[in-house]
Design a protein around this motif. Structure first.
Motif, PDB file in Angstrom:
ATOM      1  N   GLY A 129      61.322 -82.724 -17.957  1.00  0.00           N
ATOM      2  CA  GLY A 129      59.980 -82.531 -18.484  1.00  0.00           C
ATOM      3  C   GLY A 129      58.989 -83.416 -17.750  1.00  0.00           C
ATOM      4  O   GLY A 129      59.338 -84.133 -16.805  1.00  0.00           O
ATOM      5  N   SER A 155      61.102 -86.197 -20.690  1.00  0.00           N
ATOM      6  CA  SER A 155      61.959 -85.421 -21.585  1.00  0.00           C
ATOM      7  C   SER A 155      62.875 -84.535 -20.746  1.00  0.00           C
ATOM      8  O   SER A 155      62.674 -84.383 -19.533  1.00  0.00           O
ATOM      9  CB  SER A 155      61.114 -84.558 -22.529  1.00  0.00           C
ATOM     10  OG  SER A 155      60.307 -83.666 -21.771  1.00  0.00           O
ATOM     11  N   PRO A 162      63.968 -80.843 -21.405  1.00  0.00           N
ATOM     12  CA  PRO A 162      63.906 -79.651 -22.252  1.00  0.00           C
ATOM     13  C   PRO A 162      65.191 -78.828 -22.242  1.00  0.00           C
ATOM     14  O   PRO A 162      65.557 -78.242 -23.248  1.00  0.00           O
ATOM     15  CB  PRO A 162      62.741 -78.852 -21.654  1.00  0.00           C
ATOM     16  CG  PRO A 162      61.957 -79.840 -20.851  1.00  0.00           C
ATOM     17  CD  PRO A 162      62.927 -80.861 -20.383  1.00  0.00           C
TER      18      PRO A 162
END
Length: 340
Positions: A52, A69, A71
């Motif tokens: 991310g 992040s 995902p």
């Protein structure tokens, strides 16, 4: 008579040789693996692992905090790459469970570009980048380490040590005198008592300076300043090593002084009127012993007394580390000074 004797003869029986069993066919081994079902699953995840956005979560003069992040899919590990203040490439390994990291050892007010790579084994699968600029270094000192252990003893002392700090208050910080190379400051303590003070400011080169002052003082002269320059001063009141209160003010140093004018020479023509009055006080005004009250690696605290009479002001002279003569003006009400 013919006698026949029957002698039993054991004739070994012949049995067929047992044939060795054949090893399992190669085709029997892979069958349980059902390659048709597993391989596709092991290849797909790497293709689906996605990083991310890489975001800046915090900034200080010497570090940058980053967050990201994942995902889709997991990564075994990450690698953060950037160039340090000297332009040398740096690679920071990060475990695959992490979603944030703080990059230390950076320089103030400098722009950095960071590249985060997601790895499977040793293969880079995906990467994201971002930029961040470190903060400008503050003149204030970092929190004193001694402030951390204090909460450890709250069970016994806090009740008594917490009350005074709440009552100790600093009055307004005022400019009492200004010269081309110094600024005199004064303050009051309307309530409570401080063990010591610290005056912080930036010098002409923009470097932070911290001037320690004893708790009994109510004035200080800041030397070594540049002419016609604006300075901001921050005075902190301390109990132990903990900051309790602080006040600030600004001051602009005067323009450089011109050399003494020749017109000052005729002044001695009028000594018949002034000397009598100006000579008497000096005869009665007496300085007591000059003592060293404190010593640090970068400063010396001095104290003195005035057993008789009164002085309008004082001047402390010394040579600095470069051998240059320095003159520190001090107001007449002071009985101590710290040479920074």
């Amino acid at each position: 008579i013919d006698t026949w004797i029957a002698v039993p003869i054991n004739i070994p029986s012949v049995t067929a040789t047992e044939e060795p069993e054949e090893p399992p066919l190669p085709s029997e081994v892979p069958q349980p693996e059902d390659p048709q079902t597993e391989p596709p699953t092991s290849v797909a995840p790497p293709a689906r692992a996605v990083l991310g956005e890489l975001r800046v979560s915090s900034v200080t003069p010497s570090s940058v905090g980053l967050q990201w992040s994942v995902p889709q899919g997991p990564f075994d590990s990450f690698t953060l790459q950037y160039r340090d203040a000297q332009g040398q490439p740096q690679a920071l390994p990060i475990d695959g469970k992490s979603r944030s990291v703080t990059v230390p050892g950076l320089s103030p007010s400098r722009r950095y570009r960071f590249h985060l790579y997601g790895l499977r084994g040793k293969k880079r699968i995906d990467h994201v980048s971002t930029e961040a600029t470190t903060a400008t270094e503050e003149p204030e000192e970092p929190p004193l380490p001694s402030e951390e252990p204090q909460p450890e003893d709250p069970q016994t002392e806090p009740p008594t040590s917490v009350a005074p700090p709440a009552q100790a208050v600093l009055g307004e910080l005022r400019v009492s005198s200004v010269t081309p190379s110094s600024v005199g400051l004064q303050w009051s303590v309307p309530e409570g008592h401080f063990d010591s003070f610290t005056l912080q400011y930036r010098d002409a080169q923009g470097q932070p300076q911290a001037l320690p002052i004893d708790g009994e003082s109510r004035s200080v002269t800041v030397p070594g300043l540049s002419p016609s320059r604006r300075y901001r001063f921050h005075l902190y009141g301390l109990q132990g090593k903990k900051r309790i209160d602080h006040v600030s003010t600004e001051a602009t140093t005067e323009e450089p002084e011109e050399p003494p004018l020749p017109s000052e020479e005729p002044q001695p023509e009028d000594p018949q009127t002034e000397p009598p009055t100006s000579v008497a006080p000096p005869a009665q005004a007496v300085l007591g012993e000059l003592r060293v009250s404190s010593v640090t690696p970068s400063s010396v605290g001095l104290q003195w007394s005035v057993p008789e009479g009164h002085f309008d002001s004082f001047t402390l002279q010394y040579r600095d580390a470069q051998g240059q003569p320095q003159a520190l003006p001090i107001d007449g009400g002071s009985r101590s000074v710290t040479v920074p």
